[in-house]
Design a protein around this motif. Structure first.
Motif, short mmCIF file in Angstrom:
data_model
loop_
_atom_site.label_atom_id
_atom_site.label_comp_id
_atom_site.label_asym_id
_atom_site.label_seq_id
_atom_site.Cartn_x
_atom_site.Cartn_y
_atom_site.Cartn_z
N ASN A 38 51.55 35.84 47.36
CA ASN A 38 50.64 36.85 47.91
C ASN A 38 50.39 37.93 46.87
O ASN A 38 51.33 38.59 46.42
N LEU A 39 49.16 38.09 46.47
CA LEU A 39 48.82 39.06 45.42
C LEU A 39 48.44 40.39 46.06
O LEU A 39 47.27 40.67 46.33
N GLU A 40 49.48 41.19 46.35
CA GLU A 40 49.25 42.49 46.97
C GLU A 40 49.75 43.59 46.05
O GLU A 40 50.77 43.41 45.35
N PRO A 41 49.07 44.73 46.03
CA PRO A 41 49.52 45.85 45.19
C PRO A 41 50.96 46.24 45.53
O PRO A 41 51.34 46.26 46.71
N GLN A 71 41.51 34.54 41.89
CA GLN A 71 41.15 35.96 41.94
C GLN A 71 41.10 36.53 40.53
O GLN A 71 41.81 36.08 39.63
N SER A 100 48.92 46.28 40.84
CA SER A 100 48.39 47.56 41.36
C SER A 100 46.87 47.44 41.47
O SER A 100 46.28 46.43 41.07
N THR A 101 46.24 48.48 41.99
CA THR A 101 44.78 48.50 42.13
C THR A 101 44.22 49.60 41.24
O THR A 101 44.72 50.74 41.24
N ASN A 106 38.82 49.53 42.02
CA ASN A 106 39.52 48.74 43.06
C ASN A 106 39.87 47.33 42.61
O ASN A 106 40.21 46.47 43.42
N LEU A 108 42.08 44.35 40.97
CA LEU A 108 43.52 44.04 40.90
C LEU A 108 43.94 44.05 39.43
O LEU A 108 43.25 43.48 38.57
#
Length: 622
Positions: A38-41, A71, A100-101, A106, A108
């Motif tokens: 899962n590519l989340e900040p 992505q 991070s973003t 915005n 990635l």
């Protein structure tokens, strides 16, 4: 399981002690490189990317696409070098870092990523000191400590601990420490250290290592004069005493008698609380040894003289004591040959005396001597591998957990019963209560009692909020007669102490009087700045009062009247309970030395909390 010791062979190419030593030096850090799904900040890990383009300016920006999710991912490198230009232009690779973003676009991004050759792996790093471990230094097969450690602590080798009785669960947790799963490494970093089950396993191994070291120190040697215990001299000694021996004294004497009646040279530790009459056990041991010679080493000449006086008073007339304090003259050598019980200080170690008839060697307050001095004393009267019996006496109790561990390997007797009923009241006082304290001191001196005031320092100190001995002395000297002032620096301190014992009213001193000195008329002790001292020292000082029973007083003069540690101390007179309190507050000090008072030598075990673990490990040696 009684065969376990430091040299036990596990079949791993190392003695048990070395094997456990490696376990007790676990990795210092774990760096996991998990592949992120899962590519989340905010998440940290590895992502496989395909290179798209690069933009070079103050900040190197590499545009990539993640292979798993397609992505876009921007890689930003600050302070980049030509090396970065080369490695980040490969067709595809794994990058590691924190996602991070970009606050403006915005997008990635990953700032200052690392390229990882082996994702889904864990890097372990050890303390540099591991390279100096004897087991590593003695081998030449592995160049790095990591390779050596992993080759030694294989799952198969670790499983061999189960054969010694180590619980399988402990072995499994140790195995995970050195062969970590991804979940383990992530939990270690989240917890900022080992999680409770793994920490418990390390504690178990540390207790096992300590007890193995103790077991390796015990050797059976033939006694120089075996099967000898003069029960007639002992009976004469006991019948002539003007008081009855306590149950604990009788048990200790009986144990020593049994030791002497065997073939082996005994090595027994007699641990007595303050005022429990260990001198009587010493004299009983000397009587049992007669007509062979006994040798006793005391830490100070004051204590040596005191034991000599007691020996003259209570031993049967057929046993001749001798006090030996200085250099040896021909007259003293002659007296030594005629004497049955020789009492001295460390001067005994260097005196050219004939010790062929010495059957018993005793060290009193033995924790006050260095390891080398104790060893020299023990071997002083050894002949052709036959050793004298060796008794160690100490009035400094040790924590129950250490006693539990040590008693498996060292014959130990405890003296807790007191010959005299003491009623010592401990009060915590500060400046507002000083006038009441002064009134008490005058009343005690008026009743022909003696009082001691203990100062923390001899000289003035800018960093201490208490008067020193020198600063405080004039105040007392103006208000009282026969005031004696003494510190450890005084060359004639023993004469001063003896003078005070005979005719003094008020003694001003440093902690000099902590151990062994008998002042029968001392009813009150005032300890200035008690929070600066260990509880064991406070207990020793308090033990100087009411030596012959009756009412005694201990005043703790402190500017910290709410100090929890001092309040706990004031609630008990039990030296063994105080040893546990000292352990609770100080968290230990020097182990495997002397009587194992306490110990920061333990990195994982907490002796005040981990009794259940120690009890578990103890069963392996029963």
């Amino acid at each position: 399981m009684g065969g376990i010791n430091s040299n036990t062979d596990l079949g791993v190419g190392l003695p048990l002690a070395r094997f456990l030593e490696i376990i007790l030096n676990p990795p210092k850090t774990y760096t996991p490189y998990p592949i992120l799904n899962n590519l989340e900040p905010g998440v940290v890990g590895c992502i496989e990317v395909a290179y798209l383009s690069m933009h070079t300016s103050k900040v190197l920006k590499i545009q990539t696409k993640t292979k798993a999710t397609q992505q876009s991912l921007d890689l930003l490198c600050f302070n980049h070098t030509p090396y970065h230009l080369k490695i980040f232009t490969q067709k595809s690779y794994f990058v590691y870092g924190k996602l991070s973003t970009n606050p403006y676009t915005n997008a990635l991004q990953m700032i200052n990523p690392k390229i990882i050759d082996k994702p889904n792996t864990i890097t372990m790093r050890f303390d540099k000191a591991c390279k100096k471990l004897p087991a590593f230094l003695k081998q030449d097969q592995h160049k790095t400590y990591l390779d050596f450690c992993l080759a030694t602590l294989t799952p198969q080798n670790l499983e061999k601990l189960v054969n010694l009785g180590v619980p399988l669960q402990v072995v499994q947790h140790i195995n995970e420490i050195f062969h970590p799963s991804m979940d383990f490494a992530l939990a270690y970093n989240a917890h900022k250290g080992f999680c409770p089950p793994h920490l418990q396993a390390l504690k178990y191994i540390e207790a096992l290592a300590y007890m193995c070291a103790l077991s390796s120190k015990t050797f059976d040697f033939p006694a120089k004069f075996s099967q000898h215990a003069n029960t007639q001299a002992l009976a004469e000694f006991v019948s002539n005493l003007p008081f009855a021996l306590t149950n604990d004294q009788q048990k200790a004497i009986s144990a020593i008698q049994n030791d002497m009646q065997g073939f082996k040279a005994t090595k027994r530790l007699v641990m007595g609380d303050v005022g429990c009459g260990k001198t009587m056990v010493i004299l009983a041991s000397v009587a049992l040894c007669a007509p062979y010679k006994s040798l006793l080493m005391a830490p100070t000449s004051i204590l040596a003289k005191q034991i000599y006086t007691e020996a003259l008073k209570y031993l049967p007339k057929s046993i001749k004591p001798l006090l030996l304090l200085g250099g040896t003259t021909s007259k003293q050598k002659e007296a030594f040959n005629e004497a049955d019980f020789i009492i001295g200080t460390t001067a005994l170690l260097y005196a050219p005396l004939d010790t062929s008839k010495v059957a018993l060697v005793i060290s009193d307050e033995q924790h006050r001597f260095g390891t080398k001095q104790r060893h020299t004393l023990q071997t002083l009267a050894t002949q052709a591998g036959n050793k004298p019996h060796y008794l160690q006496f100490s009035a400094t109790p040790i924590p129950r957990t250490l006693a539990m561990m040590g008693a498996k390997f060292i014959a130990t007797s405890f003296l807790k019963d007191k010959p005299y009923t003491k009623d010592i009241r401990t009060h915590i006082v500060d400046k507002p209560q000083f006038n009441a304290l002064l009134t008490h001191i005058k009343a005690e001196i008026g009743a022909d009692k003696q009082v001691a005031v203990i100062y923390p320092l001899v000289e003035e100190s800018e960093t201490m909020d208490y008067l020193s001995l020198k600063e405080g002395a004039p105040y007392w000297q103006k208000r009282f007669e026969r005031v004696f002032v003494v510190s450890g620096k005084d060359k004639d301190k023993e004469d001063i102490m003896e003078g005070f014992a005979k005719e003094g009213q008020l003694l001003l001193a440093t902690t000099l009087i902590e151990v062994g000195i008998s002042l029968p008329k001392l009813s009150t002790i005032v300890i200035v700045g008690p929070e600066r001292l260990g509880l064991a020292t406070l207990h020793q000082l308090r033990g100087r009062v009411a030596r012959l029973g009756g009412r005694g007083y201990c005043y703790l003069f402190t500017h910290q009247p709410t100090n929890r540690r001092l309040h706990d101390f004031s609630q008990t007179l039990d030296g063994f309970e105080i040893a546990n309190l000292d352990l609770k507050y100080r968290h230990s000090g020097d182990l495997l030395q002397g009587t194992q008072q306490s110990g920061d030598a333990f990195n994982f075990l907490d002796l005040s909390q981990d009794t259940h673990i120690i009890e578990q490990v103890s069963t392996l040696f029963s």
